[in-house]
Every structure is written in structure tokens, then in C-alpha cells.
Design a protein around this motif. Sequence first.
Motif, PDB file in Angstrom:
ATOM      1  N   THR A 112      -9.574  21.751  -5.003  1.00  0.00           N
ATOM      2  CA  THR A 112      -8.916  21.043  -5.830  1.00  0.00           C
ATOM      3  C   THR A 112      -7.923  20.101  -4.959  1.00  0.00           C
ATOM      4  O   THR A 112      -7.834  18.714  -5.235  1.00  0.00           O
ATOM      5  CB  THR A 112      -7.776  21.935  -6.767  1.00  0.00           C
ATOM      6  N   SER A 113      -7.283  20.742  -3.902  1.00  0.00           N
ATOM      7  CA  SER A 113      -6.569  19.901  -3.163  1.00  0.00           C
ATOM      8  C   SER A 113      -7.347  18.964  -2.208  1.00  0.00           C
ATOM      9  O   SER A 113      -6.871  17.809  -1.736  1.00  0.00           O
ATOM     10  CB  SER A 113      -5.655  20.805  -2.212  1.00  0.00           C
ATOM     11  N   LEU A 114      -8.570  19.158  -1.904  1.00  0.00           N
ATOM     12  CA  LEU A 114      -9.413  18.403  -1.068  1.00  0.00           C
ATOM     13  C   LEU A 114      -9.916  17.374  -1.915  1.00  0.00           C
ATOM     14  O   LEU A 114      -9.911  16.051  -1.304  1.00  0.00           O
ATOM     15  CB  LEU A 114     -10.663  19.175  -0.701  1.00  0.00           C
ATOM     16  N   THR A 115     -10.047  17.368  -3.191  1.00  0.00           N
ATOM     17  CA  THR A 115     -10.542  16.214  -4.174  1.00  0.00           C
ATOM     18  C   THR A 115      -9.135  15.488  -4.169  1.00  0.00           C
ATOM     19  O   THR A 115      -9.194  14.205  -4.445  1.00  0.00           O
ATOM     20  CB  THR A 115     -10.540  16.826  -5.589  1.00  0.00           C
ATOM     21  N   MET A 116      -7.909  15.942  -4.260  1.00  0.00           N
ATOM     22  CA  MET A 116      -6.776  15.097  -4.554  1.00  0.00           C
ATOM     23  C   MET A 116      -6.542  14.564  -3.178  1.00  0.00           C
ATOM     24  O   MET A 116      -6.227  13.239  -3.194  1.00  0.00           O
ATOM     25  CB  MET A 116      -5.810  16.114  -4.703  1.00  0.00           C
ATOM     26  N   LEU A 117      -6.930  14.857  -2.196  1.00  0.00           N
ATOM     27  CA  LEU A 117      -6.662  14.394  -0.796  1.00  0.00           C
ATOM     28  C   LEU A 117      -7.633  13.115  -0.822  1.00  0.00           C
ATOM     29  O   LEU A 117      -6.946  12.115  -0.452  1.00  0.00           O
ATOM     30  CB  LEU A 117      -6.835  15.317   0.746  1.00  0.00           C
ATOM     31  N   GLY A 118      -8.877  13.375  -1.131  1.00  0.00           N
ATOM     32  CA  GLY A 118      -9.933  12.437  -1.120  1.00  0.00           C
ATOM     33  C   GLY A 118      -9.304  11.359  -1.988  1.00  0.00           C
ATOM     34  O   GLY A 118      -9.506  10.015  -1.697  1.00  0.00           O
ATOM     35  N   ALA A 119      -8.996  11.466  -3.204  1.00  0.00           N
ATOM     36  CA  ALA A 119      -8.526  10.464  -4.059  1.00  0.00           C
ATOM     37  C   ALA A 119      -7.266   9.549  -3.666  1.00  0.00           C
ATOM     38  O   ALA A 119      -7.194   8.331  -3.698  1.00  0.00           O
ATOM     39  CB  ALA A 119      -8.171  11.223  -5.664  1.00  0.00           C
ATOM     40  N   VAL A 120      -6.401  10.492  -2.946  1.00  0.00           N
ATOM     41  CA  VAL A 120      -5.282   9.693  -2.433  1.00  0.00           C
ATOM     42  C   VAL A 120      -5.513   8.662  -1.245  1.00  0.00           C
ATOM     43  O   VAL A 120      -4.943   7.743  -1.143  1.00  0.00           O
ATOM     44  CB  VAL A 120      -4.298  10.900  -2.088  1.00  0.00           C
ATOM     45  N   LEU A 121      -6.457   9.300  -0.458  1.00  0.00           N
ATOM     46  CA  LEU A 121      -6.948   8.399   0.794  1.00  0.00           C
ATOM     47  C   LEU A 121      -7.783   7.193   0.123  1.00  0.00           C
ATOM     48  O   LEU A 121      -7.419   6.018   0.764  1.00  0.00           O
ATOM     49  CB  LEU A 121      -7.961   9.368   1.691  1.00  0.00           C
ATOM     50  N   PHE A 122      -8.327   7.400  -0.833  1.00  0.00           N
ATOM     51  CA  PHE A 122      -9.304   6.178  -1.376  1.00  0.00           C
ATOM     52  C   PHE A 122      -8.149   5.117  -1.899  1.00  0.00           C
ATOM     53  O   PHE A 122      -8.378   4.012  -1.708  1.00  0.00           O
ATOM     54  CB  PHE A 122     -10.181   6.682  -2.183  1.00  0.00           C
ATOM     55  N   THR A 123      -7.382   5.773  -2.782  1.00  0.00           N
ATOM     56  CA  THR A 123      -6.304   4.997  -3.504  1.00  0.00           C
ATOM     57  C   THR A 123      -5.594   4.197  -2.243  1.00  0.00           C
ATOM     58  O   THR A 123      -5.315   2.861  -2.457  1.00  0.00           O
ATOM     59  CB  THR A 123      -5.428   5.480  -4.368  1.00  0.00           C
ATOM     60  N   ASN A 124      -5.059   4.924  -1.194  1.00  0.00           N
ATOM     61  CA  ASN A 124      -4.556   4.209  -0.171  1.00  0.00           C
ATOM     62  C   ASN A 124      -5.086   3.154   0.400  1.00  0.00           C
ATOM     63  O   ASN A 124      -4.570   1.917   0.720  1.00  0.00           O
ATOM     64  CB  ASN A 124      -3.926   5.467   0.744  1.00  0.00           C
ATOM     65  N   GLY A 125      -6.272   3.421   0.776  1.00  0.00           N
ATOM     66  CA  GLY A 125      -7.093   2.353   1.365  1.00  0.00           C
ATOM     67  C   GLY A 125      -7.108   1.176   0.565  1.00  0.00           C
ATOM     68  O   GLY A 125      -7.289   0.033   0.987  1.00  0.00           O
ATOM     69  N   VAL A 126      -7.508   1.203  -0.588  1.00  0.00           N
ATOM     70  CA  VAL A 126      -7.518   0.319  -1.664  1.00  0.00           C
ATOM     71  C   VAL A 126      -6.433  -0.670  -1.666  1.00  0.00           C
ATOM     72  O   VAL A 126      -6.227  -1.766  -1.545  1.00  0.00           O
ATOM     73  CB  VAL A 126      -8.154   0.612  -3.076  1.00  0.00           C
ATOM     74  N   MET A 127      -5.251   0.027  -1.876  1.00  0.00           N
ATOM     75  CA  MET A 127      -4.009  -0.558  -1.889  1.00  0.00           C
ATOM     76  C   MET A 127      -3.805  -1.304  -0.745  1.00  0.00           C
ATOM     77  O   MET A 127      -3.039  -2.404  -0.794  1.00  0.00           O
ATOM     78  CB  MET A 127      -2.784   0.601  -2.376  1.00  0.00           C
ATOM     79  N   PHE A 128      -4.044  -0.813   0.526  1.00  0.00           N
ATOM     80  CA  PHE A 128      -3.702  -1.222   1.846  1.00  0.00           C
ATOM     81  C   PHE A 128      -4.689  -2.551   1.866  1.00  0.00           C
ATOM     82  O   PHE A 128      -4.283  -3.630   2.426  1.00  0.00           O
ATOM     83  CB  PHE A 128      -3.810  -0.323   2.981  1.00  0.00           C
ATOM     84  N   ALA A 129      -5.664  -2.501   1.597  1.00  0.00           N
ATOM     85  CA  ALA A 129      -6.852  -3.535   1.773  1.00  0.00           C
ATOM     86  C   ALA A 129      -6.260  -4.776   0.927  1.00  0.00           C
ATOM     87  O   ALA A 129      -6.200  -5.838   1.115  1.00  0.00           O
ATOM     88  CB  ALA A 129      -8.115  -3.278   1.157  1.00  0.00           C
ATOM     89  N   ILE A 130      -5.726  -4.546  -0.389  1.00  0.00           N
ATOM     90  CA  ILE A 130      -5.361  -5.487  -1.190  1.00  0.00           C
ATOM     91  C   ILE A 130      -3.970  -6.081  -0.709  1.00  0.00           C
ATOM     92  O   ILE A 130      -3.914  -7.194  -0.492  1.00  0.00           O
ATOM     93  CB  ILE A 130      -4.927  -4.888  -2.550  1.00  0.00           C
ATOM     94  N   TYR A 131      -3.093  -5.372  -0.204  1.00  0.00           N
ATOM     95  CA  TYR A 131      -1.864  -6.016   0.614  1.00  0.00           C
ATOM     96  C   TYR A 131      -2.320  -6.779   1.698  1.00  0.00           C
ATOM     97  O   TYR A 131      -1.545  -8.071   2.050  1.00  0.00           O
ATOM     98  CB  TYR A 131      -1.071  -4.743   1.036  1.00  0.00           C
ATOM     99  N   ASN A 132      -3.314  -6.560   2.616  1.00  0.00           N
ATOM    100  CA  ASN A 132      -3.607  -7.156   3.647  1.00  0.00           C
ATOM    101  C   ASN A 132      -4.363  -8.609   3.302  1.00  0.00           C
ATOM    102  O   ASN A 132      -4.066  -9.618   3.692  1.00  0.00           O
ATOM    103  CB  ASN A 132      -4.609  -6.542   4.649  1.00  0.00           C
ATOM    104  N   LEU A 133      -5.112  -8.449   2.151  1.00  0.00           N
ATOM    105  CA  LEU A 133      -5.833  -9.412   1.730  1.00  0.00           C
ATOM    106  C   LEU A 133      -4.728 -10.756   1.049  1.00  0.00           C
ATOM    107  O   LEU A 133      -4.735 -11.802   1.281  1.00  0.00           O
ATOM    108  CB  LEU A 133      -6.726  -9.456   0.634  1.00  0.00           C
ATOM    109  N   VAL A 134      -3.902 -10.117   0.422  1.00  0.00           N
ATOM    110  CA  VAL A 134      -2.853 -10.944  -0.394  1.00  0.00           C
ATOM    111  C   VAL A 134      -1.746 -11.517   0.757  1.00  0.00           C
ATOM    112  O   VAL A 134      -1.381 -12.650   0.743  1.00  0.00           O
ATOM    113  CB  VAL A 134      -1.804 -10.201  -1.155  1.00  0.00           C
TER     114      VAL A 134
END
Length: 201
Positions: A112-134
Motif C-alpha cells: 500500500t505504501s509502495l503504491t502511494m509512494l509511486g503515486a506521489v512521485l508521479f504527481t510530483n514529477g508532473v507538477m514539477f514539469a508543469i512548473y518548469n514549462l510555465v
Amino acid sequence: MLFLSETVSLRTYGTLVPICSGVAISCYNDDSFNLVGFLLAAASNFCFSTRAVLARKMALQFPDGIDDITMFAMISSQGLMFLVPITLVVEGKSIIELFFTGSSSSSNQGDTSLTMLGAVLFTNGVMFAIYNLVSYLVLRRSDLITHSVLNAFRRVFIILFTTYFFNNVISSFNVVGILIATGGVILFGYSKSLDKPKVEA
């Protein structure tokens, strides 16, 4: 000013003093200050500013040569090639333990925590990519000093958001820093509006 000959009035440069000092005060914490962390953060800011200068210089020299999205993709892919080997050297063992055996020497939370970690890492990556693009889109449409001020003030927003989201307690000293930085940004915007040449009717 040094690399692109972009200048503003002395009054506008003066507004950078409350912005920088306010951000520094709002970030200061006696209990968690770490010299190595501070130096790494300073190096990160230097690299961020240098990247913005170089991107701006390229955009001015080759206005039709490369668009924002392509530049972002190129820099991101080159950064990935640079960072992946470093990450594998520094964190490789922990990554292998965590993602391939489902456990870590420092954590045994289960699937469960591994899945949550993966979700958080993915979300963080997407948000950081959007931040850099903007960030690139803003850089193409504003001067460097405005871009730098927005980047500095972003830290104040992060402090306020994390204070609300994580129920962190900030000191009165930090609140004073936030107010100084906010006032500095308001003065900066007003001063920049005065710097614009007036169009005669």
C-alpha cells in the motif's frame, strides 16, 4: 544586466532589497538550519538563474529557431541524462530495495505504501514539469528581472501553502519576512509600471 544588457531604473533595483530580505527572513528557521543544505539551495538557485539567462539569450539570438515546448523538452531530456547516473550512484541501492523487493532497510510499509509512494512521485514529477514549462512560457514573455522576482516570491507562496496544508507553525519572525517580501513585490510591480515608456495620444 551583465549578459543581456537588460536594465531597469535604480528605483526598481531598490525594490529587490525588501523582496530578497523578506524571502530570506520568511525562510529562516533556527532549529533546521543546515550549512550544507543552504549551500546546495544557493547552488540550485544559481543554476536556475543561469538557465534562465541562457534560455533568454538563445531566444533573443534565435527568435524563430526554437519554441518554448521544444526548448523545455531538450533541456529536460539533457537534465535527465545528467541526473539519472548520479541518482543511481547515490540512491541506487535504496531504489532497488524499495521497488524490486517491496521493502527498504528504512521502511517496511508494504504494498500500500509502495503504491502511494509511486503515486506521489508521479504527481510530483508532473507538477514539477508543469512548473518548469510555465516558467519557460513566462520567461519568453517577460524580462529576466521580473522572472527572477516571481521565482523568489514563489518561496513565500510555498511557505504559506505548506503552513496551511501540513499545519506547520511559523514564527512571528517568518510572518514579518512574508509581509516584507509581499510589500517588496507590490513596490516592484508599481516601479516597473513607472519604468514603462508612456505612449502619447
